[in-house]
Design a protein around this motif. Structure first.
Motif, PDB file in Angstrom:
ATOM      1  N   ALA A 110      20.377  31.120 -13.629  1.00  0.00           N
ATOM      2  CA  ALA A 110      21.069  30.987 -14.671  1.00  0.00           C
ATOM      3  C   ALA A 110      22.195  32.494 -14.891  1.00  0.00           C
ATOM      4  O   ALA A 110      22.762  32.219 -15.912  1.00  0.00           O
ATOM      5  N   SER A 111      22.194  33.106 -13.927  1.00  0.00           N
ATOM      6  CA  SER A 111      23.005  34.312 -13.979  1.00  0.00           C
ATOM      7  C   SER A 111      24.539  33.875 -13.844  1.00  0.00           C
ATOM      8  O   SER A 111      25.486  34.834 -14.014  1.00  0.00           O
ATOM      9  N   ILE A 112      24.595  32.654 -13.166  1.00  0.00           N
ATOM     10  CA  ILE A 112      26.083  32.279 -12.942  1.00  0.00           C
ATOM     11  C   ILE A 112      26.802  33.402 -12.077  1.00  0.00           C
ATOM     12  O   ILE A 112      27.683  33.944 -12.367  1.00  0.00           O
ATOM     13  N   ASN A 113      26.175  33.406 -10.854  1.00  0.00           N
ATOM     14  CA  ASN A 113      26.838  34.519 -10.128  1.00  0.00           C
ATOM     15  C   ASN A 113      27.192  36.113 -10.544  1.00  0.00           C
ATOM     16  O   ASN A 113      28.127  36.612 -10.249  1.00  0.00           O
ATOM     17  N   ILE A 114      25.992  36.342 -11.234  1.00  0.00           N
ATOM     18  CA  ILE A 114      26.118  37.524 -11.915  1.00  0.00           C
ATOM     19  C   ILE A 114      26.185  38.802 -10.945  1.00  0.00           C
ATOM     20  O   ILE A 114      25.619  38.626  -9.839  1.00  0.00           O
ATOM     21  N   ARG A 166      25.561  40.233 -20.491  1.00  0.00           N
ATOM     22  CA  ARG A 166      26.930  39.611 -20.514  1.00  0.00           C
ATOM     23  C   ARG A 166      27.026  38.591 -19.684  1.00  0.00           C
ATOM     24  O   ARG A 166      27.961  37.537 -19.730  1.00  0.00           O
ATOM     25  N   HIS A 167      26.087  38.516 -18.473  1.00  0.00           N
ATOM     26  CA  HIS A 167      26.279  37.231 -17.408  1.00  0.00           C
ATOM     27  C   HIS A 167      25.004  36.367 -17.753  1.00  0.00           C
ATOM     28  O   HIS A 167      24.561  35.594 -16.961  1.00  0.00           O
ATOM     29  N   LYS A 168      24.650  36.336 -19.148  1.00  0.00           N
ATOM     30  CA  LYS A 168      23.898  35.153 -19.700  1.00  0.00           C
ATOM     31  C   LYS A 168      22.515  35.366 -19.057  1.00  0.00           C
ATOM     32  O   LYS A 168      21.899  34.299 -18.993  1.00  0.00           O
ATOM     33  N   LEU A 169      21.917  36.412 -18.734  1.00  0.00           N
ATOM     34  CA  LEU A 169      20.435  36.436 -18.237  1.00  0.00           C
ATOM     35  C   LEU A 169      19.723  36.532 -19.592  1.00  0.00           C
ATOM     36  O   LEU A 169      20.083  37.417 -20.329  1.00  0.00           O
ATOM     37  N   GLN A 221      14.763  37.304 -17.860  1.00  0.00           N
ATOM     38  CA  GLN A 221      15.342  37.091 -16.578  1.00  0.00           C
ATOM     39  C   GLN A 221      15.826  38.682 -16.370  1.00  0.00           C
ATOM     40  O   GLN A 221      15.857  39.128 -15.295  1.00  0.00           O
ATOM     41  N   SER A 222      16.257  39.168 -17.244  1.00  0.00           N
ATOM     42  CA  SER A 222      16.979  40.768 -17.170  1.00  0.00           C
ATOM     43  C   SER A 222      15.666  41.775 -16.818  1.00  0.00           C
ATOM     44  O   SER A 222      15.730  42.398 -15.941  1.00  0.00           O
ATOM     45  N   ILE A 223      14.809  41.333 -17.419  1.00  0.00           N
ATOM     46  CA  ILE A 223      13.534  42.492 -17.057  1.00  0.00           C
ATOM     47  C   ILE A 223      12.876  42.064 -15.727  1.00  0.00           C
ATOM     48  O   ILE A 223      12.620  42.905 -15.026  1.00  0.00           O
ATOM     49  N   ASN A 224      13.014  40.950 -15.217  1.00  0.00           N
ATOM     50  CA  ASN A 224      12.505  40.675 -14.084  1.00  0.00           C
ATOM     51  C   ASN A 224      13.380  41.002 -12.829  1.00  0.00           C
ATOM     52  O   ASN A 224      13.047  41.566 -11.784  1.00  0.00           O
ATOM     53  N   PHE A 225      14.793  40.993 -13.212  1.00  0.00           N
ATOM     54  CA  PHE A 225      15.741  41.054 -12.226  1.00  0.00           C
ATOM     55  C   PHE A 225      15.739  42.898 -12.155  1.00  0.00           C
ATOM     56  O   PHE A 225      15.817  43.294 -10.981  1.00  0.00           O
ATOM     57  N   ILE A 226      15.805  43.626 -13.225  1.00  0.00           N
ATOM     58  CA  ILE A 226      15.763  45.017 -13.075  1.00  0.00           C
ATOM     59  C   ILE A 226      14.382  45.698 -12.502  1.00  0.00           C
ATOM     60  O   ILE A 226      14.439  46.627 -11.790  1.00  0.00           O
ATOM     61  N   ASN A 227      13.389  45.028 -12.655  1.00  0.00           N
ATOM     62  CA  ASN A 227      11.991  45.343 -12.422  1.00  0.00           C
ATOM     63  C   ASN A 227      12.252  45.188 -10.626  1.00  0.00           C
ATOM     64  O   ASN A 227      11.330  46.025 -10.024  1.00  0.00           O
ATOM     65  N   MET A 237      20.786  50.745 -19.548  1.00  0.00           N
ATOM     66  CA  MET A 237      22.050  50.772 -19.122  1.00  0.00           C
ATOM     67  C   MET A 237      22.533  49.562 -18.193  1.00  0.00           C
ATOM     68  O   MET A 237      23.640  49.007 -18.244  1.00  0.00           O
ATOM     69  N   LEU A 238      21.452  49.165 -17.484  1.00  0.00           N
ATOM     70  CA  LEU A 238      21.853  48.014 -16.750  1.00  0.00           C
ATOM     71  C   LEU A 238      21.719  46.583 -17.400  1.00  0.00           C
ATOM     72  O   LEU A 238      22.317  45.574 -17.127  1.00  0.00           O
ATOM     73  N   ASP A 239      20.998  46.671 -18.359  1.00  0.00           N
ATOM     74  CA  ASP A 239      20.707  45.404 -19.106  1.00  0.00           C
ATOM     75  C   ASP A 239      22.135  44.708 -20.010  1.00  0.00           C
ATOM     76  O   ASP A 239      22.508  43.651 -20.132  1.00  0.00           O
ATOM     77  N   TYR A 240      23.314  45.807 -20.151  1.00  0.00           N
ATOM     78  CA  TYR A 240      24.590  45.450 -20.855  1.00  0.00           C
ATOM     79  C   TYR A 240      25.129  44.343 -19.706  1.00  0.00           C
ATOM     80  O   TYR A 240      25.659  43.420 -20.348  1.00  0.00           O
ATOM     81  N   SER A 241      25.098  44.654 -18.338  1.00  0.00           N
ATOM     82  CA  SER A 241      25.756  43.836 -17.421  1.00  0.00           C
ATOM     83  C   SER A 241      24.969  42.282 -17.290  1.00  0.00           C
ATOM     84  O   SER A 241      25.302  41.272 -17.322  1.00  0.00           O
TER      85      SER A 241
END
Length: 270
Positions: free
Chosen positions: A259-263, A194-197, A201-207, A187-191
């Protein structure tokens, strides 16, 4: 982590308010009806087959015949309770496969709904791109398969633990936490996408923010305790709540790749 779980849970109330204010009901009930029908059919099938798996295990290992010789009420109770625990874990494992199938099939709708939620929060429209949507779907499928693999590893480990007397009684709680995390992750990965992670990067962020994922997944499963209505709203509300939770998590904007561009800027002032 606990604070993030609370934020994620509270986001469901905000999701309901957002749905009512902006009349997003068609985005809730159309996928919800499809999900509910598939959920009922799959649960009937799974419930009718999981008992056969337990019976096969008891016969193969000789536990049933050994207990009959012992003629002990305490041992019989322990076996019955153990079978219940194992049954719950099996249902969780079966449901996880169904859940990931639904995530793959519903990926286009969830991606659009997450984008629509963020456009409401930010007060701006995101330009529609068919090419981008196809990329989103491909990414969603890839991450769903990746999460399915890792969740299967954890779930099989928990299933083995479930056969251990006393210790195995904690298996359903462990299973629920694992299920909640991997569902909330999607569910979180959709955002994040969308912000170019990138996927990594998405895995690291959500972890680093597991609480947001766990809290989202926990409410998703709790909603299934409400017949019909809970089944209808659970998928879409989870997407909306996940998007909102990222805007309400304190200091989350300081924990993102360049790289998230202020996500996921914090919008608590809105």
């Amino acid at each position: 982590m606990f604070k993030e779980i609370i934020i994620s849970i509270q986001a469901f109330a905000k999701a309901h308010a957002l749905v009512k204010k902006h009349r997003l009901w068609k985005w809730i009930f159309i996928p919800g009806i499809i999900y509910m029908i598939l959920f009922i059919v799959s649960m009937i099938f799974l419930w009718n087959t999981h008992s056969s798996v337990i019976a096969w295990f008891n016969t193969t290992t000789g536990i049933q015949s050994w207990l009959e010789k012992q003629n002990s009420k305490l041992l019989n109770f322990a076996l019955a309770f153990g079978e219940f625990i194992v049954g719950v874990i099996l249902l969780m494992i079966y449901f996880s496969f169904y859940k990931f199938l639904w995530l793959i099939v519903g990926s286009p709708i969830f991606s659009i709904l997450s984008e629509k939620t963020e456009s409401i929060l930010e007060g701006r429209e995101f330009p529609f791109s068919m090419a981008q949507m196809l990329k989103d779907i491909a990414r969603g499928v890839k991450l769903a398969l990746r999460n399915l693999f890792w969740q299967s590893i954890y779930s099989l480990t928990i299933l083995i633990i479930a056969f251990i007397p006393l210790v195995g009684w904690a298996a359903p709680i462990l299973g629920l936490l694992v299920e909640s995390y991997f569902f909330g992750f999607s569910m979180l990965d959709y955002s994040c996408e969308r912000h170019k992670l990138s996927p990594s990067q998405s895995i690291n962020f959500i972890n680093r923010h597991k609480g947001l994922a766990v809290g989202n997944g926990m409410v998703f499963y709790v909603l299934h305790l409400i017949p019909v209505l809970g089944w209808l709203v659970a998928p879409a509300y989870s997407v909306i709540a996940a998007t909102i939770s990222l805007y309400n998590a304190p200091d989350i904007s300081n924990d993102q790749p360049q790289a998230s561009i202020n996500i996921l800027q914090q919008q608590s002032s809105k």
